[in-house]
Design an enzyme around this catalytic site. Structure first.
Site, PDB file in Angstrom:
ATOM      1  N   ASP A 558       0.829  -1.201   0.000  1.00 35.79           N
ATOM      2  CA  ASP A 558       0.000   0.000   0.000  1.00 35.79           C
ATOM      3  C   ASP A 558       0.866   1.254   0.000  1.00 35.79           C
ATOM      4  O   ASP A 558       0.726   2.144  -0.844  1.00 35.79           O
ATOM      5  CB  ASP A 558      -0.905  -0.039   1.236  1.00 35.79           C
ATOM      6  CG  ASP A 558      -1.795   1.182   1.401  1.00 35.79           C
ATOM      7  OD1 ASP A 558      -1.274   2.302   1.443  1.00 35.79           O
ATOM      8  OD2 ASP A 558      -3.019   1.008   1.531  1.00 35.79           O
ATOM      9  N   ILE A 587      -4.947   2.189   0.296  1.00 38.64           N
ATOM     10  CA  ILE A 587      -4.968   1.642  -1.054  1.00 38.64           C
ATOM     11  C   ILE A 587      -5.171   0.135  -1.035  1.00 38.64           C
ATOM     12  O   ILE A 587      -5.823  -0.426  -1.927  1.00 38.64           O
ATOM     13  CB  ILE A 587      -3.668   2.022  -1.801  1.00 38.64           C
ATOM     14  CG1 ILE A 587      -3.675   3.525  -2.127  1.00 38.64           C
ATOM     15  CG2 ILE A 587      -3.484   1.207  -3.067  1.00 38.64           C
ATOM     16  CD1 ILE A 587      -2.403   4.017  -2.780  1.00 38.64           C
ATOM     17  N   ASP A 588      -4.639  -0.546  -0.041  1.00 51.58           N
ATOM     18  CA  ASP A 588      -4.757  -2.005   0.038  1.00 51.58           C
ATOM     19  C   ASP A 588      -6.202  -2.473  -0.117  1.00 51.58           C
ATOM     20  O   ASP A 588      -6.517  -3.329  -0.948  1.00 51.58           O
ATOM     21  CB  ASP A 588      -4.246  -2.498   1.398  1.00 51.58           C
ATOM     22  CG  ASP A 588      -2.798  -2.960   1.342  1.00 51.58           C
ATOM     23  OD1 ASP A 588      -2.363  -3.422   0.282  1.00 51.58           O
ATOM     24  OD2 ASP A 588      -2.120  -2.854   2.371  1.00 51.58           O
ATOM     25  N   VAL A 589      -7.060  -1.954   0.724  1.00 51.33           N
ATOM     26  CA  VAL A 589      -8.446  -2.415   0.737  1.00 51.33           C
ATOM     27  C   VAL A 589      -9.115  -2.107  -0.599  1.00 51.33           C
ATOM     28  O   VAL A 589      -9.829  -2.944  -1.170  1.00 51.33           O
ATOM     29  CB  VAL A 589      -9.213  -1.777   1.902  1.00 51.33           C
ATOM     30  CG1 VAL A 589     -10.680  -2.186   1.875  1.00 51.33           C
ATOM     31  CG2 VAL A 589      -8.590  -2.166   3.237  1.00 51.33           C
ATOM     32  N   GLY A 592      -8.300  -4.577  -3.290  1.00 52.40           N
ATOM     33  CA  GLY A 592      -9.089  -5.797  -3.185  1.00 52.40           C
ATOM     34  C   GLY A 592     -10.469  -5.630  -3.780  1.00 52.40           C
ATOM     35  O   GLY A 592     -10.970  -6.524  -4.493  1.00 52.40           O
TER      36      GLY A 592
END
Length: 826
Positions: A558, A587-589, A592
């Site tokens: 992220d 950004i990670d979520v 996904g």
């Protein structure tokens, strides 16, 4: 092109500003026929960002205030598959075009509403839901990130449109999943409140664990606790704060003055690769290295390279050695060396630099479009795509007004599309079998999201963990809900054979890996197609795009994507003070969720062709998405001068955080401007002031009364005043205890569950996964994350191994039952 994944889908896009147009753009980017419904006065928001978000769409001008306009819209809806709107609740109903009316005329219609707050929320439903109003009400601006809290900076305004980005990804995903299930369930009315989506996107920033073990606290968290306990002020300088950063999670200045961001802790080999690349093997040899899954009482040293964070006794000398090493080369040389060494890191870049970055352009993460108004325009690429979609990077410029008019008679001559849907009940993804081979946050988010819609998920992890328990267990409490867990050693022939049996029963495989990593595991698209041509691989990585580029095989997280795409410079202010936005998962979520959009496109393709394929997203693509309203450039573009840095409080006097007598509020009147002040007797004398002096005068006036006074003063107008919440307040005020039984999760905007019967023996507070709210399909609140290896025996039995074979696999470490004695090592 007529053979693209969604070329058979027609979408009516009533969206305005950002969330609705973004959702429509995601569908258009995969080939859907998207007709933007424009008012007679042209789009309400006319700017380059609007034109970018309209790429691949056509425009139909309709006056929905007239019977003729409404009649045409109704006839189009009868011949469409999807309707998107993001008006305030009730607007479409008052026009006679609400979900119930349109779905009565076309029972196969998927109707997506993207209001700012839940339409059933008694407190927020009627609030003018400007992006920053949503952020303020949810808590995005307050206590946001460890840096800002330690520096005593509250609030922290940012123009990043996180709510619209998360909501649009959820919305596009939900539409595609509903279309997948339409033959079984019929159409649906889906509501995605943007504030609910924002809270889910920032779930890791308000997650709370009872008696959280000290071993998982970063130096900044320790300092926060120390200062709070001692009653000390939160007044750290940026330089002092920098010395609290972990050596493997921070920016280092290079020989050319550019910052270089390293985020390489927690995965077993990554710190080693960093130090070796820097020429610090001698230092590496002196650092402790043992299993991070031991309880700290059993640790042979103060810390281990396999665990975040670096221990206090070594932190300063590791950081000092790394500082000195980075100063010996310019950032671009380090970037090439780190990329080749598979050590996650990147040079810091501004948004404008990213828009002309060689990798961004080569990979298709940034595209060049010939626009009739702006010339050669660089703009964000797809945020979700299929590897088999040859047209993914071919973009038509935003439409001229009413260019769909010539096709209207042809469309209206088509027969209506309703009448053959059923309504059997259940989740959109009931019966879908998912093999999850991901780790940390972005990858696991894919399958955990699928689980809420009915998919059955099997999580495959190695027998010997290669990710520390902070990333694997603490983050997994949220990201691995609703899954079963098996441990396999895929470096052995027997382990790969067991994996092949799991693949044979799967419909979808998810993994976060570069192409090189994917192929090394024997999961190349060609091999998977040979096993099962219907199988879909959902793949995400750091810097992947629709095409190959020089950094396609570079690793990242992220924070790496934030640094590379300009978010860190935007939040921190400049190259001297870059900061991560929030703390975990911005950004990670989102990546996904974008990967779920890609899966939705792959499911649509599967239904038409019988072929699976590869559905993709990347962290860098999601970095584009959260900057969507700025992610374009062209000759003569206005400066990139959006609010940034620690002193930002808003965007002009009419879209700004102000301090009232009893706390901070956000005031939003971006369209009304001075007219909003003239309507309020206590402020009307300020209405003729110019912008430069108005902000200070308005700030002084607002300080004279409390937040409720100003909220009531503007009630009933199109301006909005909202008290600034914090994520922690939002969490605590919407908490429901699991032991109290099922909760009515469809009424309020915000919902958090206290899992007070969690198998780890501690309660934990997790955001309820209910941002997507269908009227017809069911949503499952997934069960708790399993302990790693909890279902190894049961899964192996299911794929044909008997008890003796399983015992042999366990004895030979081909399979495993656990990583640690405790659920959460202490």
């Amino acid at each position: 092109m007529t053979d693209r994944p969604l070329s058979h889908i027609r979408v009516l896009d009533f969206g305005q500003y950002l969330a609705g147009p973004l959702a429509g753009m995601m569908l258009a980017d995969m080939g859907a026929e998207v007709i933007r419904i424009d008012p007679p006065a042209r789009p309400a928001f006319r700017d380059p960002a609007t034109d970018m978000l309209s790429r691949g769409k056509s425009s139909l001008v309709l006056d929905l205030k007239t019977e003729a306009g409404r009649s045409t819209a109704m006839a189009l809806a009868e011949r469409s598959d999807v309707v998107i709107e993001n008006f305030r609740p009730g607007v479409m109903d008052r026009l006679g075009l609400g979900a119930e009316t349109l779905r009565a005329a076309n029972d196969r219609l998927v109707y997506l509403s993207l209001p700012g707050f839940a339409s059933t929320d008694p407190d927020f439903a009627d609030l003018p839901a400007w992006e920053a109003v949503i952020a303020a009400a949810t808590g995005q601006f307050t206590d946001m990130g460890l840096n800002r809290r330690l520096m005593g900076i509250n609030p922290s305004f940012t123009p990043l449109a996180l709510a619209s980005a998360y909501g649009a990804a959820f919305g596009a995903m939900a539409v595609l999943f509903a279309l997948w299930a339409r033959d079984r369930l019929g159409g649906d009315h889906i509501e995605v409140p943007l504030a609910s989506a924002l809270l889910e996107g920032l779930a890791y920033n308000c997650q709370q664990v009872e008696d959280y073990p000290a071993r998982y606290k970063s130096p900044r968290e320790v300092e926060l606790g120390r200062r709070a306990a001692a009653g000390l002020p939160m007044d750290l300088s940026f330089d002092a704060l920098s010395e609290l950063l972990d050596p493997f999670y921070r920016t280092y200045p290079c020989a050319d003055g550019r910052g270089f961001y390293v985020v390489s802790g927690s995965v077993a080999d990554h710190p080693r690769r960093v130090l070796t690349t820097l020429g610090l093997d001698a230092l590496l040899a002196r650092l402790p290295d043992f299993s991070a899954y031991l309880d700290t009482a059993d640790w042979p040293a103060e810390w281990t390279l396999r665990n975040y964070p670096v221990g206090p006794s070594d932190r300063a000398r590791v950081a000092a050695a790394m500082k000195a090493a980075f100063l010996t080369r310019p950032a671009h040389e380090w970037e090439a060396l780190f990329g080749a060494a598979k050590a996650p890191a990147t040079a810091q870049r501004s948004t404008r630099e990213w828009l002309c970055d060689p990798h961004a352009l080569a990979s298709g993460l940034i595209l060049e479009v010939d626009d009739p108004r702006y010339g050669r325009m660089r703009q964000m690429g797809n945020v979700a795509w299929l590897s088999e979609d040859a047209g993914a990077t071919d973009k038509a410029a935003g439409p001229s007004a009413d260019n769909a008019r010539p096709a209207l008679s042809r469309i209206l001559a088509e027969p209506p599309r309703g009448g053959d849907g059923t309504a059997s009940g259940g989740g959109w993804l009931d019966g879908l079998r998912v093999l999850d081979m991901t780790n940390v946050i972005a990858g696991p988010t894919i399958a955990s999201t699928l689980a809420r819609f009915g998919a059955a998920v099997t999580l495959v992890q190695p027998v010997e963990p290669n990710v520390d328990p902070w990333n694997a267990v603490v983050f997994g409490l949220h990201a691995h809900r609703g899954k079963e867990s098996i441990l396999l050693n895929l470096s052995t022939a027997a382990g790969r054979q067991a994996l092949d049996r799991l693949i044979a029963e799967a419909d979808v495989i998810t993994m976060n890996a570069t192409d090189a990593q994917r192929d090394a595991l024997g999961l190349s698209p060609a091999r998977l197609r040979a096993i099962n041509r219907r199988l879909i691989l959902v793949q995400l990585d750091a810097f992947g795009g629709p095409r190959r580029g020089p950094k396609s095989d570079h690793l990242g997280y992220d924070d790496t994507a934030q640094a590379a795409t300009g978010v860190m410079l935007r939040f921190g202010g400049d190259m001297r003070t870059p900061e991560e936005h929030a703390h975990f998962g911005t950004i990670d979520v989102l990546t996904g969720f974008c990967a779920c959009v890609a899966l939705g496109g792959a499911l649509a393709r599967l239904k038409r062709t019988g072929d699976g394929g590869v559905a993709r997203a990347s962290l860098a693509g999601a970095g584009n998405l959260i900057q969507a309203q700025f992610m374009f450039d062209y000759p003569g573009r206005r400066p990139f001068d959006e609010p940034s840095g620690r002193d930002a409080r808003g965007w002009g006097p009419f879209y700004h955080c102000y301090e009232a007598a009893d706390g901070w509020i956000f005031f939003a009147a971006p369209k009304e401007g001075h007219a909003a002040l003239r309507a309020i007797p206590a402020l009307s004398d300020l209405a003729d002031l110019q912008h430069d002096e108005l902000r200070d005068a308005l700030a002084a006036r607002i300080r004279t009364h409390g937040a409720d006074h100003w909220r009531k003063a503007f009630a009933g107008t199109s301006a909005a005043v909202i008290r600034l919440a914090s994520l922690f307040e939002t969490r605590d005020s919407s908490l429901h205890r699991e032991s109290d039984g099922p909760a009515p999760f469809t009424r309020s905007t915000f919902h958090v569950i206290r899992h007070d019967r969690h198998p780890m023996g501690r309660w934990c507070d997790l955001v309820a996964p209910i941002a997507v709210r269908p009227r017809s399909a069911s949503i499952t609140i997934p069960g708790p994350m399993p302990k790693y290896g909890q279902h190894t025996r049961a899964v192996l039995e299911r794929v044909g191994y008997d008890a003796d074979a399983i015992d042999a696999m366990l004895a030979e470490r081909v399979a495993g039952l656990a990583w640690s004695d405790r659920f959460l090592p202490e």
